[in-house]
Write a protein that holds these residues in place. Structure first.
Motif, short mmCIF file in Angstrom:
data_model
loop_
_atom_site.label_atom_id
_atom_site.label_comp_id
_atom_site.label_asym_id
_atom_site.label_seq_id
_atom_site.Cartn_x
_atom_site.Cartn_y
_atom_site.Cartn_z
N LEU A 287 50.66 64.50 65.29
CA LEU A 287 51.80 64.47 64.42
C LEU A 287 51.68 63.80 63.14
O LEU A 287 50.69 63.20 63.29
N GLY A 288 52.50 63.99 62.42
CA GLY A 288 52.01 63.39 60.88
C GLY A 288 53.39 63.26 60.03
O GLY A 288 54.33 63.73 60.34
N ILE A 289 52.87 62.50 59.08
CA ILE A 289 54.06 62.44 57.92
C ILE A 289 53.69 62.89 56.51
O ILE A 289 52.23 62.51 56.41
N LYS A 290 54.33 63.58 55.78
CA LYS A 290 53.70 63.75 54.57
C LYS A 290 54.66 63.69 53.23
O LYS A 290 55.76 63.23 53.45
N TYR A 291 53.97 63.41 52.14
CA TYR A 291 54.94 63.26 50.84
C TYR A 291 54.61 64.25 49.83
O TYR A 291 53.29 64.37 49.52
N THR A 292 55.67 64.95 49.21
CA THR A 292 55.12 65.81 48.20
C THR A 292 55.81 65.43 47.10
O THR A 292 57.09 65.01 46.83
N PHE A 293 54.83 65.60 45.94
CA PHE A 293 55.23 65.01 44.70
C PHE A 293 56.02 66.04 43.98
O PHE A 293 55.98 67.27 43.99
N GLY A 294 56.99 65.59 43.06
CA GLY A 294 57.80 66.51 42.28
C GLY A 294 58.96 66.81 43.05
O GLY A 294 59.38 66.19 44.03
#
Length: 616
Positions: A287-294
């Motif tokens: 499992l994971g977490i992500k951050y998308t810029f913009g």
């Protein structure tokens, strides 16, 4: 299993590509022709493709070895993995390039000890009994979006930095005296190096759910394996050497030893050893977490088959951003506010009303508002295209800054008339940990410090030719949800010959003259004043109230003045620059002489420590 996974990945890649190509399918269904009106619509759709976004991901979970790496050679057990991934998508946010960095740990299944009549078989582990690898890889990524759900497939190639366990399984025969003797290794690692490298491949699928425009959670499954027999001059595979058993040693078996050699070893083991090897491979699920810029642009509407006049552009609007303290709701000044769109930034500093510079006649589009003060960033705020369609000529947005500290707003003033005195150096000291911060008051004589909660501080002026009292500031007892600012005026005087200053907060224990720690911190300010003004010579005097005998008060005050001078000398001030003088009750500041009934506050005014400038 490996072939099955690769086939599934290939099918998924093909399915995703087909699912994301409605234009091609539509043209095929219409016999391959595009009307003139349709051509203009499709060209416009490509021109309005969403700009490529950068995505950061952190993940971890279960790593499951496969094949001979798991079974008879590697003996690797299920372990764990964790890592980071960076994906930069191209325009349209379907295809991109990604970088993956991860750590894998697989403990190995240890060997059981075997006991026979005159000895045993035991295993010695020369390092950690586990496989520990670091994988760095890069390759293409493909994404298909379904509302808040994204399905991503990735294929990577790179380098696997491998760490292998080192061990030996040996036969020990009991000696007549002393510990058992090791006489024969039956099974041992035969790697050329404990730490080596190999080429590697990585492929997998990631399913994510968007929590908001930037943050998302995901589940991920992938397959990793090493390739090739060597990397440079080093072997890339894990090697073990062993002697195959002819017969298993049992509890009643005896090994005969002569001249340090086992004479009947061939009854139990083959004469020649065999060497086996395996590469690293594992399936990883996590499992994971992500951050998308913009900001994510909404998908363009489906193409139509008839020409439609383009809608009239939305009228420009002003954008007004106000910064507020999150805990109190107060307007916050001095915050760096940035309003960004398509790589262009409008940056300004919020004023006393918390307002950033108004952006006039802003074009319709998506904007990102960020704010930073004292190194702490506020939660970003988005301005969507829909905001331009709402009533009114101004788009108003509030952004909340969350700094748990209090803000000290101070002002340096002349001690005699409280008029502003700019350009004065100040020193703030946290009495709990003795940490110092310095600042020079600005053109408006202002200085600003951030104060931790439940803490005590001292602040003084620090400048040649100037003197200030040591003022105390505390945040103890203050509620941050109700209070943001603490204010202070710091009085500053010139060091002119003949000038007299009362040192505030110099206290002695009853009938004592030794310097207490709290008085020492006040005198430390005087040490700095003497250091900044090498031509300064002072008289340091102590005074008492009228209570008690006159002679006793005179003697006690002299002892206290001398203690203060001795403290300054211990801090490096030359003794010939100071005169210690005790005046007892001879220089009362009010009516409270012998026999006069006075309040405690009136007596306190007479108990003081003074410095007089003798020469400057």
């Amino acid at each position: 299993m490996k072939r099955l996974i690769l086939m599934v990945m290939a099918v998924l890649f093909s399915s995703l590509t087909w699912a994301q190509s409605p234009t091609k399918r539509a043209s095929g269904e219409n016999g391959g022709s595009i009307k003139r009106g349709e051509r203009g619509t499709h060209m416009k759709s490509r021109d309005n493709a969403e700009p490529g976004r950068l995505q950061l991901s952190a993940f971890g979970g279960l790593s499951m070895p496969m094949g001979r790496y798991k079974n008879e050679i590697g003996r690797a057990k299920n372990g764990y993995f964790g890592g980071l991934a960076v994906d930069q998508y191209f325009r349209g946010n379907k295809w991109g390039i990604g970088l993956d960095a991860r750590f894998l740990n697989h403990d190995m299944r240890k060997f059981d000890s075997v006991f026979f009549d005159n000895g045993h078989i035991g295993t010695t582990y020369f390092n950690h009994p586990s496989f520990q690898h670091i994988a760095l890889s890069v390759g293409p990524t493909y994404r298909a979006s379904f509302g808040k759900v994204d399905l991503e497939a990735f294929l990577r190639g790179g380098v696997l930095f491998e760490g292998f366990p080192q061990y030996a399984q040996s036969i020990y025969v009991n000696a007549a005296a002393g510990p058992p003797a090791k006489l024969f290794d039956t099974y041992y690692t035969s790697n050329s190096k404990e730490k080596t490298k190999s080429w590697m491949g990585l492929g997998g699928i990631r399913i994510s759910y968007a929590l908001n425009n930037n943050w998302g959670l995901f589940a991920q499954a992938d397959y990793l394996r090493a390739f090739g027999k060597s990397f440079g001059k080093d072997s890339s595979e894990f090697y073990v050497t062993r002697y195959n058993e002819k017969k298993t040693l049992g509890a009643k078996d005896v090994l005969n030893v002569k001249d340090g050699q086992i004479t009947n070893i061939l009854d139990f083991y083959e004469e020649q050893p065999i060497t086996q090897k395996t590469f690293v491979q594992a399936i990883n699920v996590g499992l994971g977490i992500k951050y998308t810029f913009g900001s994510k642009r909404k998908p363009a509407p489906a193409p139509v088959t008839k020409t439609v006049a383009p809608p009239a552009p939305a009228a420009p609007k002003d954008i007004l951003v106000v910064v507020k303290d999150k805990q109190t709701g107060f307007a916050l000044s001095g915050v760096k506010v940035k309003v960004s769109r398509n790589g262009a930034d409008n940056t300004s500093i919020s004023n006393a009303d918390g307002q950033a510079e108004r952006i006039k006649a802003a074009e319709k589009g998506a904007y990102l508002v960020t704010a930073v003060k004292n190194g702490i960033a506020a939660e970003p705020v988005n301005i969507a295209e829909e905001d331009f369609n709402k009533a009114g000529n101004v788009i108003y947005k509030e952004i909340f800054h969350d700094d748990p500290r209090f803000t000290l707003i101070g002002e340096t003033v002349r001690a005699n008339d409280n008029s502003k005195l700019p350009g004065i150096g100040t020193v703030l000291t946290n009495t709990g940990n003795s940490r110092n911060m310095t600042q020079i008051s600005d053109a408006e004589a202002k200085f600003v410090y951030q104060l931790e909660q439940a803490s005590d501080y001292h602040i003084v002026a620090s400048q040649a030719g100037k003197f200030s009292q040591t003022e105390s500031v505390t945040t103890k007892g203050l509620d941050r949800s109700k209070t943001l600012y603490v204010t202070l005026k710091l009085g500053v005087s010139n060091l002119d010959a003949g000038a007299v200053f009362v040192l505030k907060n110099i206290h002695y224990d009853f009938d004592k003259w030794n310097i207490r720690p709290d008085a020492g911190r006040i005198l430390d300010n005087l040490v700095n004043v003497m250091a900044q003004n090498p031509g300064l010579r002072i008289e340091l005097s102590s005074h008492t109230d009228s209570r008690g005998k006159d002679a006793y008060n005179l003697r006690l005050s002299q002892q206290r003045a001398e203690s203060a001078v001795n403290y300054l000398v211990s801090k490096g001030v030359a003794r010939d620059r100071m005169v210690a003088k005790g005046y007892g009750e001879t220089r009362l500041l009010n009516r409270c002489a012998n026999g006069v009934d006075c309040s405690e506050d009136e007596h306190q005014a007479n108990r003081r420590t003074e410095i007089k400038v003798l020469k400057y």
